[in-house]
Design an enzyme around this catalytic site. Structure first.
Site, PDB file in Angstrom:
ATOM      1  N   ASP A  40      -2.146  10.701  -2.067  1.00  0.00           N
ATOM      2  CA  ASP A  40      -2.428   9.712  -3.034  1.00  0.00           C
ATOM      3  C   ASP A  40      -2.800  10.174  -4.386  1.00  0.00           C
ATOM      4  O   ASP A  40      -2.637   9.820  -5.404  1.00  0.00           O
ATOM      5  CB  ASP A  40      -3.591   8.783  -2.552  1.00  0.00           C
TER       6      ASP A  40
ATOM      7  N   GLN B 203      -2.345   2.405  10.222  1.00  0.00           N
ATOM      8  CA  GLN B 203      -1.229   2.491   9.543  1.00  0.00           C
ATOM      9  C   GLN B 203      -0.072   3.223  10.328  1.00  0.00           C
ATOM     10  O   GLN B 203       1.216   2.992  10.157  1.00  0.00           O
ATOM     11  CB  GLN B 203      -1.197   3.065   7.826  1.00  0.00           C
TER      12      GLN B 203
ATOM     13  N   ARG C  35      -7.404  -0.167  -6.916  1.00  0.00           N
ATOM     14  CA  ARG C  35      -7.446   0.786  -5.924  1.00  0.00           C
ATOM     15  C   ARG C  35      -7.535   2.350  -6.757  1.00  0.00           C
ATOM     16  O   ARG C  35      -6.755   2.639  -7.605  1.00  0.00           O
ATOM     17  CB  ARG C  35      -6.159   1.207  -5.295  1.00  0.00           C
TER      18      ARG C  35
ATOM     19  N   ARG D 116       0.796  -1.231  -0.032  1.00  0.00           N
ATOM     20  CA  ARG D 116      -0.057   0.084  -0.010  1.00  0.00           C
ATOM     21  C   ARG D 116       0.943   1.390   0.049  1.00  0.00           C
ATOM     22  O   ARG D 116       2.076   1.021   0.134  1.00  0.00           O
ATOM     23  CB  ARG D 116      -0.920  -0.054   1.216  1.00  0.00           C
ATOM     24  N   GLY D 117       0.245   2.448  -0.146  1.00  0.00           N
ATOM     25  CA  GLY D 117       1.026   3.551  -0.567  1.00  0.00           C
ATOM     26  C   GLY D 117       1.089   3.802  -1.828  1.00  0.00           C
ATOM     27  O   GLY D 117       1.345   3.000  -2.583  1.00  0.00           O
ATOM     28  N   ALA D 118       0.739   5.038  -2.314  1.00  0.00           N
ATOM     29  CA  ALA D 118       0.668   5.442  -3.850  1.00  0.00           C
ATOM     30  C   ALA D 118       1.751   4.953  -4.622  1.00  0.00           C
ATOM     31  O   ALA D 118       1.635   4.391  -5.621  1.00  0.00           O
ATOM     32  CB  ALA D 118       0.201   6.925  -3.830  1.00  0.00           C
TER      33      ALA D 118
ATOM     34  N   ASN E 118      -5.775  12.432   0.768  1.00  0.00           N
ATOM     35  CA  ASN E 118      -4.746  11.627   1.513  1.00  0.00           C
ATOM     36  C   ASN E 118      -5.853  10.640   2.343  1.00  0.00           C
ATOM     37  O   ASN E 118      -6.967  10.669   2.358  1.00  0.00           O
ATOM     38  CB  ASN E 118      -3.739  12.322   2.254  1.00  0.00           C
ATOM     39  N   LYS E 119      -5.189   9.829   3.505  1.00  0.00           N
ATOM     40  CA  LYS E 119      -6.120   9.124   4.310  1.00  0.00           C
ATOM     41  C   LYS E 119      -6.951   9.836   4.996  1.00  0.00           C
ATOM     42  O   LYS E 119      -6.377  11.027   5.667  1.00  0.00           O
ATOM     43  CB  LYS E 119      -4.729   8.379   5.207  1.00  0.00           C
TER      44      LYS E 119
END
Length: 366
Positions: free
Chosen positions: A247, A206, A90, A53-55, A257-258
């Protein structure tokens, strides 16, 4: 970056170059293990289930996923099917489609027998460029931290430079270094007295599981806090800067973002705390203007809200239910912070004002 004194990246080719290993991030922080991806379907599942995960890392994994697909079937129909399968995993992070298009455009003109090798080469280039961009983000962010630390009142000189971050935008979210945490690592290695407030980042935690894990392995002083504590800390002067990843960033500087990032930006704005966003060029979506209206927000499983995974007192990793039977959960994975709340965008090319004018100054030919 370091895990128990050993240098690691998050992804790489297995010996022979026909399969890919990744760190299984769903098992951190209590277990460290790697998984081997041998098919496009396995790569897509790893992205979908957040094994990776993570762009930026999602993009690199997708690029290698096309390589895996072309090893099995290099024809046009298989290329298109693999592209669509990976791209659907995603929807919010723009890096995934960017990397897939880059590999697709590289291999499409080639004869079928050359495509898998070309995809392997292009995916490797994307990975190496990501490392270089993140290292450069770290250098520019270090300059920002040093300037902010030096400008503090005399009473705070010599005290730790207090940084708050949300979610995980460290090396586990990229191939190496990270985006928002790259300046932290550069500052720590440069000798700046730095401390990180780590938002737990519900519902997948996370921050508590990944950011705290990698900061601990690097020896960076940090403290995990509940998501709602950031505003309180800012009110009492305990935060010198906020830095997060993104992201997807629109051309006018809105950042996605998150979930929960927007609330941190509001608190920072209200308390005069600088709010920075760290990102590589691959995260900028030049086709979008209004982030709130235009960025698709992924809604993940409600069970991420109603249940949680952790290690019990017996040492066994287990999953428990938090909510009453019958209570529904809603789980938007991201929110959008408008550009007006962003102090600056830290990129591999320097620090930009959060606006189209600011970004165009760095990326004139984009």
């Amino acid at each position: 970056m370091n895990i128990d004194g050993q240098a690691w990246r998050t992804i790489g080719l297995e010996p022979g170059g026909r399969s890919v290993w990744v760190i299984d991030q769903t098992q951190l922080p209590h277990q460290f293990r790697t998984l081997t991806l041998s098919t496009c379907a396995q790569a897509a599942e790893a992205i979908r289930t957040m094994v990776v995960r993570g762009a930026p890392l999602i993009g690199v994994t997708g690029a290698y996923g096309l390589m895996l697909a072309l090893q099995d079937d290099p024809e046009d129909a298989a290329l298109t099917a693999a592209f669509d399968q990976l791209n659907a995993t995603r929807p919010t992070a723009v890096n995934l489609r960017w990397a897939l298009e880059r590999v697709h455009d590289r291999v499409r003109p080639l004869p079928p027998e050359q495509r898998a090798g070309a995809a392997r080469q292009e995916a490797g280039l994307i990975a190496e460029e990501d490392v270089a961009m993140c290292a450069a983000i770290g250098d520019h962010g270090l300059e920002v931290f040093q300037r902010l630390a030096a400008a503090r009142p005399k009473a705070r000189q010599g005290m730790p430079f207090q940084v708050l971050t949300h979610c995980n935008a460290g090396w586990l979210a990229t191939v190496d270094w990270g985006t928002a945490l790259a300046p932290v690592y550069k500052a720590h290695r440069a000798g700046l007295n730095i401390h990180v407030w780590v938002d737990e980042t519900r519902p997948r935690n996370q921050g508590a599981s990944l950011t705290a894990y990698e900061l601990g392995r690097e020896g960076v002083p940090h403290t995990v806090i509940v998501d709602n504590a950031g505003g309180h800390l800012m009110q009492h002067g305990e935060v010198d800067a906020v830095i997060v990843g993104t992201d997807r960033t629109t051309r006018r500087g809105d950042v996605c973002n998150k979930i929960g990032t927007y609330l941190k930006a509001l608190a920072a704005h209200d308390n005069g705390v600088p709010f920075y966003v760290a990102l590589p060029a691959s995260t900028i979506d030049w086709s979008l203007d209004d982030g709130v209206a235009d960025i698709p927000i992924e809604a993940r499983s409600a069970e991420e809200v109603t249940h949680i995974q952790g290690r019990g007192t017996d040492g066994v990793i287990t999953r428990v239910q938090l909510t009453p039977d019958g209570s529904k959960g809603f789980n938007p994975a991201f929110d959008v912070t408008p550009a007006r709340l962003v102090t600056g965008l830290i990129t591999e090319r320097g620090v930009a004002e959060a606006s189209e004018t600011g970004l165009r100054r760095l990326y004139a030919n984009a």
